[in-house]
Write a protein that holds these residues in place. Structure first.
Motif, short mmCIF file in Angstrom:
data_model
loop_
_atom_site.label_atom_id
_atom_site.label_comp_id
_atom_site.label_asym_id
_atom_site.label_seq_id
_atom_site.Cartn_x
_atom_site.Cartn_y
_atom_site.Cartn_z
N ASP A 323 0.81 -1.22 0.00
CA ASP A 323 0.00 0.00 0.00
C ASP A 323 0.84 1.27 0.00
O ASP A 323 0.39 2.33 -0.43
CB ASP A 323 -0.93 0.01 1.22
N GLY A 324 2.08 1.18 0.51
CA GLY A 324 2.94 2.37 0.56
C GLY A 324 3.62 2.69 -0.75
O GLY A 324 4.30 3.71 -0.87
N SER A 325 3.46 1.84 -1.74
CA SER A 325 4.10 2.05 -3.04
C SER A 325 3.19 2.85 -3.98
O SER A 325 1.97 2.79 -3.87
CB SER A 325 4.41 0.70 -3.70
N TRP A 326 3.82 3.57 -4.91
CA TRP A 326 3.03 4.27 -5.93
C TRP A 326 2.55 3.31 -7.01
O TRP A 326 1.72 3.66 -7.85
CB TRP A 326 3.81 5.42 -6.55
N VAL A 327 3.03 2.07 -7.00
CA VAL A 327 2.56 1.06 -7.96
C VAL A 327 1.25 0.48 -7.44
O VAL A 327 1.21 -0.18 -6.41
CB VAL A 327 3.60 -0.07 -8.14
N LYS A 328 0.17 0.77 -8.15
CA LYS A 328 -1.16 0.26 -7.78
C LYS A 328 -1.70 -0.58 -8.94
O LYS A 328 -1.87 -0.07 -10.05
CB LYS A 328 -2.14 1.41 -7.50
N CYS A 329 -1.95 -1.86 -8.70
CA CYS A 329 -2.38 -2.76 -9.77
C CYS A 329 -3.88 -3.08 -9.67
O CYS A 329 -4.34 -3.54 -8.62
CB CYS A 329 -1.60 -4.07 -9.70
N LYS A 330 -4.58 -2.84 -10.78
CA LYS A 330 -5.99 -3.25 -10.84
C LYS A 330 -6.06 -4.77 -10.90
O LYS A 330 -6.99 -5.39 -10.38
CB LYS A 330 -6.67 -2.63 -12.06
#
Length: 507
Positions: A323-330
């Motif tokens: 959750d702390g990463s800017w990588v967000k995967c749908k």
């Protein structure tokens, strides 16, 4: 200078001059911090890699070129601005003028270059060199301009210099050379505090640097760092007033819950990037069969594991970003938790499924192993627990002497370094022994693409391949904790588990 480089330089200047009014911080006082471990020292040639205790101490004494703001972006520290070449292989940093080390010698580009050259020198045989293998050279252009030349492109290189670790902190070359072997316990940096005394196993005392470049800082007069390895003793020291702030983790869930109910205490927590992960050696049977690997992953009930180990505090992970990463995967490609389907895959495999998993020789390691052993036994897979000491873990991993081994993707502000190291087919850290051209292509693309949205697409593609092939599996996201007296103010986000009290104050 690229457009990206110009934007970074402007952003750096804006961060420096555009800060709003600060809260009314009080000056003076002493803060005592309870650490999990004793501090092994600060000379990279001696200690190799800083652990969390060393990182916490280093954030007081030593400094880095950049630090991280509340959004995890790079902001100025010893460097005022930076820019990159078009291929992101050359990065130029403009340094802060009129900064001196604690010994009175000047901080400059030559000092930055000397620190890196010393770590990379093959004659010094430093374990720290592995972590800066991508840096080909660091050259002073003039006293206040230093140029990093990289082997491989790094589109977000400045943030990688923010952690107060063995590679990123800048030491006084004069002090290192003058003190020799004694430097390890006599660090000299540019930081807000200076070492006053240090008794191994008992305490380190640092006091306010009267010549600190950032006028008016630090707020505290003194910080005392005390190693308190026993978690219950550490928490008790806080309650008794012996310490003001202590390091904790989610395996101390009872203490964290108690602290949340105590109005005299506050719980500091940070949901970081990365995760606790496990590598599966895809070259050894029966783990060379994708059906077996998928079955093992699908048998995991992460909520049940979290409840058993941390009273539900640990947050399940389905990819290496968190959750702390800017990588967000749908769509991260996560396999469903489905014990029935897992058992069916084992049955389809048709042969006995027996293997070993490596754990640390600790009660925590044993507890982790027993839970996984039970879950896998329920689907027809037999795992033998093998426990070794912590020092044996890395060599066994690097030599691929394991069937399954626990690992960690730590909380980094950019995924590239760890993702490329752990999952690229030709990397010496490709522990799973797994090769996939599409995986390599996505990893290569992510490190040369400046656009964050496109990089996210690449990293989500990486996650989908790893999850579907079940070469690694993730258990819990990284969450970092500290418990402090309510009077302790000004502690920033616990990036990478580092409790940075360099700018803290007492209300």
């Amino acid at each position: 200078m690229t457009l990206t480089g110009k934007m970074l330089a402007l952003a750096a200047c804006a961060a420096l001059f555009g800060a709003g009014p600060a809260l009314a911080q009080k000056q003076g006082g002493s803060l005592t911090v309870g650490l999990e471990l004793d501090i092994p020292g600060f000379d990279p040639l001696k200690v190799g890699v800083y652990d969390t205790a060393a990182n916490i101490a280093a954030s007081l004494i030593l400094e880095t070129l950049v630090s991280l703001d509340d959004n995890g972006k790079a902001k100025p520290k010893l460097a005022l601005s930076w820019s990159s070449s078009d291929d992101f292989k050359v990065w130029t940093f403009k340094l802060r003028p009129d900064v001196k080390f604690h010994d009175g010698t000047p901080f400059n580009a030559q000092a930055v270059a000397w620190n890196i050259a010393r770590q990379k020198d093959p004659k010094n045989n430093c374990r720290c060199a592995f972590y800066i293998a991508n840096i080909l050279s660091v050259e002073p252009k003039d006293d206040l301009t230093v140029v990093y030349t990289l082997k491989d492109p790094a589109v977000n290189f400045p943030v990688l210099l923010a952690r107060p670790g063995q590679n990123e902190t800048v030491h006084s070359p004069t002090a290192v050379q003058a003190k020799g072997d004694d430097y390890n316990r006599n660090p000299v940096g540019t930081g807000p505090f200076v070492v006053k005394s240090w008794t191994a196993g008992d305490r380190m005392v640092v006091e306010r640097n009267p010549n600190y470049w950032n006028k008016g800082k630090p707020h505290l007069d003194r910080v005392v760092l005390r190693p308190l390895p026993d978690s219950q003793s550490r928490f008790a020291s806080l309650k008794s007033g012996e310490t003001d702030l202590v390091w904790v983790d989610e395996f101390e869930a009872d203490n964290i819950v108690r602290a949340k109910k105590d109005p005299t205490l506050q719980v500091l927590s940070y949901a970081g990037s990365g995760a606790a992960v496990n590598a599966i050696n895809t070259k050894v049977p029966p783990l060379d069969d994708v059906r077996v690997r998928q079955a093992l992953v699908m048998a995991l009930d992460r909520k049940k594991i979290s409840q058993a180990l941390t009273n539900g505090l640990a947050r399940p992970a389905s990819n290496p970003y968190g959750d702390g990463s800017w990588v967000k995967c749908k769509d991260d490609g996560a396999l469903p938790e489905d014990a029935a389907k897992a058992a069916a895959l084992i049955k389809e495999y048709g042969k006995p499924v027996e293997f070993k998993m490596l754990f640390t020789a600790t009660p925590r390691g044993r507890a982790n192993g027993q839970i996984l052993q039970q879950l896998w036994k329920s689907i027809g897979a037999n795992m033998e627990i093998e426990q070794v000491d912590q020092a044996t873990f890395p060599p066994r991993a690097f030599q691929r002497k394991f069937d399954i081994i626990g690992w960690r993707i730590v909380d980094f502000p950019d995924p590239d370094v760890q993702m490329f190291a752990n999952f690229y087919s030709k990397s010496p850290l490709n522990l799973a022994n797994f090769t996939d051209p599409a995986l390599d292509k996505a990893l290569e693309s992510a490190r040369v693409t400046a656009d964050e949205a496109k990089r996210t697409e690449d990293y989500c593609a990486v996650s989908r391949i790893i999850n579907q092939q079940a070469t690694w599996f993730w258990t819990f996201q990284n969450t970092y904790y500290a418990v402090a007296k309510a009077k302790v103010k000004g502690v920033p986000k616990l990036y990478g588990g580092v409790i940075d009290v360099s700018d803290a104050w007492l209300d």
